[in-house]
Design an enzyme around this catalytic site. Structure first.
Site, PDB file in Angstrom:
ATOM      1  N   ASP A  46       0.846  -1.194   0.000  1.00 13.87           N
ATOM      2  CA  ASP A  46       0.000   0.000   0.000  1.00 13.87           C
ATOM      3  C   ASP A  46       0.878   1.240   0.000  1.00 13.87           C
ATOM      4  O   ASP A  46       1.569   1.527   0.976  1.00 13.87           O
ATOM      5  CB  ASP A  46      -0.904   0.004   1.244  1.00 13.87           C
ATOM      6  CG  ASP A  46      -1.892   1.153   1.217  1.00 13.87           C
ATOM      7  OD1 ASP A  46      -2.993   0.976   0.651  1.00 13.87           O
ATOM      8  OD2 ASP A  46      -1.554   2.234   1.745  1.00 13.87           O
ATOM      9  N   TYR A  51       3.158   9.791  -0.453  1.00 14.35           N
ATOM     10  CA  TYR A  51       4.287   9.232   0.302  1.00 14.35           C
ATOM     11  C   TYR A  51       5.622   9.446  -0.421  1.00 14.35           C
ATOM     12  O   TYR A  51       6.680   9.260   0.175  1.00 14.35           O
ATOM     13  CB  TYR A  51       4.110   7.732   0.572  1.00 14.35           C
ATOM     14  CG  TYR A  51       2.804   7.331   1.233  1.00 14.35           C
ATOM     15  CD1 TYR A  51       1.991   8.276   1.849  1.00 14.35           C
ATOM     16  CD2 TYR A  51       2.390   6.008   1.244  1.00 14.35           C
ATOM     17  CE1 TYR A  51       0.787   7.909   2.438  1.00 14.35           C
ATOM     18  CE2 TYR A  51       1.189   5.629   1.839  1.00 14.35           C
ATOM     19  CZ  TYR A  51       0.389   6.584   2.422  1.00 14.35           C
ATOM     20  OH  TYR A  51      -0.796   6.207   3.002  1.00 14.35           O
ATOM     21  N   LYS A  76      -2.611   5.951  -4.423  1.00 11.62           N
ATOM     22  CA  LYS A  76      -3.698   6.900  -4.131  1.00 11.62           C
ATOM     23  C   LYS A  76      -3.397   8.262  -4.750  1.00 11.62           C
ATOM     24  O   LYS A  76      -2.226   8.693  -4.758  1.00 11.62           O
ATOM     25  CB  LYS A  76      -3.840   7.088  -2.603  1.00 11.62           C
ATOM     26  CG  LYS A  76      -3.758   5.819  -1.810  1.00 11.62           C
ATOM     27  CD  LYS A  76      -3.962   6.004  -0.323  1.00 11.62           C
ATOM     28  CE  LYS A  76      -3.623   4.725   0.415  1.00 11.62           C
ATOM     29  NZ  LYS A  76      -2.202   4.598   0.798  1.00 11.62           N
ATOM     30  N   HIS A 109      -7.386   9.757  -2.180  1.00 12.12           N
ATOM     31  CA  HIS A 109      -6.761   9.639  -0.850  1.00 12.12           C
ATOM     32  C   HIS A 109      -7.617  10.275   0.260  1.00 12.12           C
ATOM     33  O   HIS A 109      -7.757   9.725   1.347  1.00 12.12           O
ATOM     34  CB  HIS A 109      -5.373  10.291  -0.895  1.00 12.12           C
ATOM     35  CG  HIS A 109      -4.414   9.791   0.126  1.00 12.12           C
ATOM     36  ND1 HIS A 109      -3.053   9.728  -0.098  1.00 12.12           N
ATOM     37  CD2 HIS A 109      -4.590   9.325   1.388  1.00 12.12           C
ATOM     38  CE1 HIS A 109      -2.460   9.253   0.987  1.00 12.12           C
ATOM     39  NE2 HIS A 109      -3.374   9.008   1.900  1.00 12.12           N
TER      40      HIS A 109
HETATM   41  P1  NDP Z   1       0.832   1.359  11.842  1.00 10.89           P
HETATM   42  O1  NDP Z   1      -0.379   1.272  12.744  1.00 10.89           O
HETATM   43  O2  NDP Z   1       1.026   0.312  10.824  1.00 10.89           O
HETATM   44  O3  NDP Z   1       2.103   1.477  12.786  1.00 10.89           O
HETATM   45  C1  NDP Z   1       3.389   1.681  12.283  1.00 10.89           C
HETATM   46  C2  NDP Z   1       4.316   1.999  13.482  1.00 10.89           C
HETATM   47  O4  NDP Z   1       4.317   0.912  14.405  1.00 10.89           O
HETATM   48  C3  NDP Z   1       5.745   2.236  13.101  1.00 10.89           C
HETATM   49  O5  NDP Z   1       6.257   3.218  13.974  1.00 10.89           O
HETATM   50  C4  NDP Z   1       6.431   0.901  13.349  1.00 10.89           C
HETATM   51  O6  NDP Z   1       7.772   1.103  13.714  1.00 10.89           O
HETATM   52  C5  NDP Z   1       5.623   0.363  14.519  1.00 10.89           C
HETATM   53  N1  NDP Z   1       5.462  -1.097  14.483  1.00 10.89           N
HETATM   54  C6  NDP Z   1       5.127  -1.860  13.412  1.00 10.89           C
HETATM   55  N2  NDP Z   1       5.054  -3.153  13.756  1.00 10.89           N
HETATM   56  C7  NDP Z   1       5.344  -3.219  15.078  1.00 10.89           C
HETATM   57  C8  NDP Z   1       5.437  -4.297  16.007  1.00 10.89           C
HETATM   58  N3  NDP Z   1       5.215  -5.561  15.622  1.00 10.89           N
HETATM   59  N4  NDP Z   1       5.756  -4.003  17.292  1.00 10.89           N
HETATM   60  C9  NDP Z   1       5.967  -2.736  17.692  1.00 10.89           C
HETATM   61  N5  NDP Z   1       5.892  -1.668  16.852  1.00 10.89           N
HETATM   62  C10 NDP Z   1       5.592  -1.915  15.562  1.00 10.89           C
HETATM   63  O7  NDP Z   1       0.785   2.824  11.186  1.00 10.89           O
HETATM   64  P2  NDP Z   1       0.729   3.456   9.734  1.00 10.89           P
HETATM   65  O8  NDP Z   1       0.245   4.835   9.953  1.00 10.89           O
HETATM   66  O9  NDP Z   1       1.985   3.273   9.001  1.00 10.89           O
HETATM   67  O10 NDP Z   1      -0.429   2.643   8.987  1.00 10.89           O
HETATM   68  C11 NDP Z   1      -0.204   1.512   8.173  1.00 10.89           C
HETATM   69  C12 NDP Z   1      -0.432   1.843   6.722  1.00 10.89           C
HETATM   70  O11 NDP Z   1      -1.746   2.366   6.500  1.00 10.89           O
HETATM   71  C13 NDP Z   1       0.475   2.973   6.179  1.00 10.89           C
HETATM   72  O12 NDP Z   1       1.804   2.553   5.987  1.00 10.89           O
HETATM   73  C14 NDP Z   1      -0.261   3.334   4.924  1.00 10.89           C
HETATM   74  O13 NDP Z   1      -0.035   2.365   3.925  1.00 10.89           O
HETATM   75  C15 NDP Z   1      -1.709   3.280   5.410  1.00 10.89           C
HETATM   76  N6  NDP Z   1      -2.189   4.610   5.858  1.00 10.89           N
HETATM   77  C16 NDP Z   1      -3.135   5.223   5.074  1.00 10.89           C
HETATM   78  C17 NDP Z   1      -3.632   6.454   5.425  1.00 10.89           C
HETATM   79  C18 NDP Z   1      -4.669   7.082   4.554  1.00 10.89           C
HETATM   80  O14 NDP Z   1      -4.982   8.251   4.758  1.00 10.89           O
HETATM   81  N7  NDP Z   1      -5.228   6.387   3.605  1.00 10.89           N
HETATM   82  C19 NDP Z   1      -3.161   7.187   6.614  1.00 10.89           C
HETATM   83  C20 NDP Z   1      -2.184   6.444   7.394  1.00 10.89           C
HETATM   84  C21 NDP Z   1      -1.750   5.203   7.019  1.00 10.89           C
HETATM   85  P3  NDP Z   1       9.065   0.764  12.773  1.00 10.89           P
HETATM   86  O15 NDP Z   1       8.689   1.089  11.350  1.00 10.89           O
HETATM   87  O16 NDP Z   1      10.109   1.689  13.331  1.00 10.89           O
HETATM   88  O17 NDP Z   1       9.377  -0.684  12.984  1.00 10.89           O
END
Ligand code: NDP
Length: 282
Positions: A46, A51, A76, A109
């Site tokens: 995704d 981004y 998006k 988006h």
């Molecule tokens: P997430 O809820 O997926 O959380 C990501 C964060 O959690 C990062 O800081 C990561 O750290 C940490 N993390 C991931 N896995 C673990 C784990 N197993 N244990 C502990 N910490 C963990 O947040 P996102 O906001 O990135 O959402 C996911 C996806 O949703 C985005 O990447 C995007 O594709 C989509 N999205 C879409 C939006 C929209 O408006 N349409 C808005 C926001 C997100 P690290 O990377 O340092 O390991």
């Protein structure tokens, strides 16, 4: 090779229920992070124009040697490009960046109801053109509220295949999910672990101890059992693997209910309210 279930969309196509998100992955790290995910077994990525890292996603898929047809790629439309000609031009740029002649799913988006005279319908009509010519195999929306979805259903012929919205235990977003269920719009839950914010919650950590899994796995499993599509983001290889291991355990009804009970409604959001959000990047 993968044990990830698929969900059939209202256009008949099957989307892997678990994918990998690349929001906030720096462009120069995206190819490596995406490649890690592909090597672990993820077949759904995704990304978004906003981004700035579509190119890295395309590079990783190409270099992995995996058939393009085996990887589901979503992108998006950025907020500055809702006018029809801009949307068509920027969609072409997405395909160029991905180095692909199609994208599996293309989304508006944000609805931006206070911009463009409130007109997201003509933008949606452009996505229908892209679907008709096969370059966007499926089309959908993101951050649409019930009123926005109602307008698309009333004023156009194509119901979005998905609505990608903020959903996690602190914001369960039931009204928008419910409208989706009624109209065959699959919910994709963004920030599924609230960017880490739910992982210390005592309800989650107690269930994690009881089932012998990590808090992240418990919360991601809760989404899977609710039937939403998710794509957790991580640049940490061990977490990318951890987040993929969701299909050899189950939460019982009491555990599911306890996690759903953490909902704080609007106060639980990590992101903006889509009715108000009007950000247009430079
Ligand atoms: P997430 O809820 O997926 O959380 C990501 C964060 O959690 C990062 O800081 C990561 O750290 C940490 N993390 C991931 N896995 C673990 C784990 N197993 N244990 C502990 N910490 C963990 O947040 P996102 O906001 O990135 O959402 C996911 C996806 O949703 C985005 O990447 C995007 O594709 C989509 N999205 C879409 C939006 C929209 O408006 N349409 C808005 C926001 C997100 P690290 O990377 O340092 O390991």
């Amino acid at each position: 090779m993968s044990n990830v279930p698929t969900i059939t969309l209202n256009d008949g196509r099957a989307i892997p229920q678990l994918g990998f998100g690349v929001f906030q992955v720096p462009p120069d790290e995206t190819a490596r992070a995406t490649r890690t995910a592909l090597d672990v077994g993820y077949r759904h990525i995704d990304t978004a124009q906003m981004y700035g890292n579509e190119r890295g996603v395309g590079q990783a898929v190409r270099e992995s040697g995996i058939d393009r047809g085996e990887v589901w790629i979503t992108s998006k439309l950025n907020n500055g490009y809702h006018r029809p000609d801009d949307a068509r031009r920027e969609f072409d740029r997405t395909l160029q960046a991905l180095d692909s002649d199609y994208v599996d799913l293309f989304l508006i988006h944000w609805p931006l109801p206070t911009r463009y005279d409130g007109d997201f319908v003509s933008t949606w009509n452009v996505l229908q053109e892209l679907a008709a010519d096969g370059r966007a195999r499926s089309i959908g929306v993101s951050n649409f509220q019930v009123a926005h979805l109602e307008r698309l259903v009333a004023e156009t012929d194509v119901v979005p295949a998905v609505n990608q919205i903020e959903v996690h235990p602190y914001t369960t977003n039931e009204a928008v999910r419910g409208y989706g269920h009624e109209h065959q719009i699959v919910t994709e839950a963004w920030s599924p672990i609230a960017q880490g914010g739910v992982l210390d919650d005592a309800v989650v950590t107690e269930i994690a101890a009881a089932v012998g899994r990590t808090p992240a796995q418990v919360v991601l499993r809760w989404h899977i059992q609710r039937g939403d599509v998710i794509f957790p983001k991580s640049v940490t290889p061990a977490r990318v693997e951890e987040n993929f291991a969701l299909f050899d355990f189950e939460l019982d009804d009491a555990q599911m209910t306890a996690i759903s009970g953490l909902d704080r409604g609007e106060d639980g959001r990590t992101g903006p309210n889509p009715d108000e959000f009007d950000y247009i990047p430079d």
